[in-house]
Design a protein around this motif. Structure first.
Motif, PDB file in Angstrom:
ATOM      1  N   VAL A  17     -68.836  37.604  63.927  1.00  0.00           N
ATOM      2  CA  VAL A  17     -68.253  37.121  65.183  1.00  0.00           C
ATOM      3  C   VAL A  17     -69.058  35.927  65.681  1.00  0.00           C
ATOM      4  O   VAL A  17     -70.292  35.965  65.674  1.00  0.00           O
ATOM      5  CB  VAL A  17     -68.230  38.226  66.256  1.00  0.00           C
ATOM      6  N   ASN A  46     -76.650  44.453  64.117  1.00  0.00           N
ATOM      7  CA  ASN A  46     -76.253  43.116  63.717  1.00  0.00           C
ATOM      8  C   ASN A  46     -77.421  42.140  63.724  1.00  0.00           C
ATOM      9  O   ASN A  46     -78.266  42.191  64.624  1.00  0.00           O
ATOM     10  CB  ASN A  46     -75.185  42.563  64.676  1.00  0.00           C
ATOM     11  N   PHE A  65     -68.577  42.331  59.145  1.00  0.00           N
ATOM     12  CA  PHE A  65     -68.464  41.986  60.568  1.00  0.00           C
ATOM     13  C   PHE A  65     -69.074  40.612  60.778  1.00  0.00           C
ATOM     14  O   PHE A  65     -70.216  40.361  60.362  1.00  0.00           O
ATOM     15  CB  PHE A  65     -69.209  43.029  61.407  1.00  0.00           C
ATOM     16  N   SER A  82     -70.416  41.344  74.624  1.00  0.00           N
ATOM     17  CA  SER A  82     -69.600  42.180  75.508  1.00  0.00           C
ATOM     18  C   SER A  82     -69.965  43.662  75.421  1.00  0.00           C
ATOM     19  O   SER A  82     -69.548  44.453  76.267  1.00  0.00           O
ATOM     20  CB  SER A  82     -68.116  41.979  75.192  1.00  0.00           C
ATOM     21  N   ARG A 141     -73.660  39.200  62.996  1.00  0.00           N
ATOM     22  CA  ARG A 141     -73.197  39.397  61.618  1.00  0.00           C
ATOM     23  C   ARG A 141     -73.827  40.629  60.981  1.00  0.00           C
ATOM     24  O   ARG A 141     -74.995  40.917  61.182  1.00  0.00           O
ATOM     25  CB  ARG A 141     -73.546  38.166  60.780  1.00  0.00           C
ATOM     26  N   GLN A 198     -62.781  44.364  70.117  1.00  0.00           N
ATOM     27  CA  GLN A 198     -63.472  43.267  69.438  1.00  0.00           C
ATOM     28  C   GLN A 198     -64.617  42.775  70.322  1.00  0.00           C
ATOM     29  O   GLN A 198     -64.446  42.603  71.519  1.00  0.00           O
ATOM     30  CB  GLN A 198     -62.486  42.126  69.151  1.00  0.00           C
ATOM     31  N   VAL A 199     -65.762  42.540  69.719  1.00  0.00           N
ATOM     32  CA  VAL A 199     -66.908  42.033  70.463  1.00  0.00           C
ATOM     33  C   VAL A 199     -66.699  40.565  70.796  1.00  0.00           C
ATOM     34  O   VAL A 199     -66.189  39.797  69.975  1.00  0.00           O
ATOM     35  CB  VAL A 199     -68.193  42.201  69.637  1.00  0.00           C
ATOM     36  N   GLN A 200     -67.107  40.185  71.984  1.00  0.00           N
ATOM     37  CA  GLN A 200     -67.099  38.773  72.368  1.00  0.00           C
ATOM     38  C   GLN A 200     -68.520  38.305  72.634  1.00  0.00           C
ATOM     39  O   GLN A 200     -69.337  39.063  73.180  1.00  0.00           O
ATOM     40  CB  GLN A 200     -66.243  38.566  73.613  1.00  0.00           C
TER      41      GLN A 200
END
Length: 115
Positions: free
Chosen positions: A104, A32, A102, A25, A98, A1-3
């Motif tokens: 985050v 995105n 997806f 990350s 986004r 998962q991307v942070q």
């Protein structure tokens, strides 16, 4: 998962400047739309600015001419340069990545502008 990790918030007097950073990350900017949003106490979260994978930018009317979004692909970092800050800019600022399927968010960074 991307942070996503924001930094650079703080306290500044009206008319001053701050630069926020949002470090991802891993490399995600090519697919995105990255954005900065903010939420003031008692208000809904609102869009500040976005930048698409192709580099197109969009700004809220309230920040046009004062804020600039940019990115450094090599550093996986998106920036928000904020100039001529006003007390109304006081809020928690969030970074967002986004695309379809997806979405985050970062944890946010507080910006306080005193008059």
């Amino acid at each position: 998962q991307v942070q996503l990790v924001e930094s650079g918030g703080g306290w500044v007097q009206a008319g001053g400047s701050l630069r926020l950073s949002c470090e991802a990350s891993r490399s995600i900017f090519s697919v995105n739309t990255m954005g900065w949003y903010r939420q003031a106490p008692g208000k809904q979260r609102e869009l500040v600015t976005t930048i698409t994978p192709g580099g197109s930018t969009n700004y809220a009317e309230s920040v046009k001419g004062r804020f600039t979004i940019s990115r450094d692909n090599a550093k996986n970092t998106v920036y928000l340069q904020m100039n001529s800050l006003k007390p109304d800019d006081t809020a928690v600022y969030y970074c967002r990545a986004r695309r379809i399927g997806f979405d985050v968010w970062g944890q946010g960074t507080q910006v306080t502008v005193s008059s």
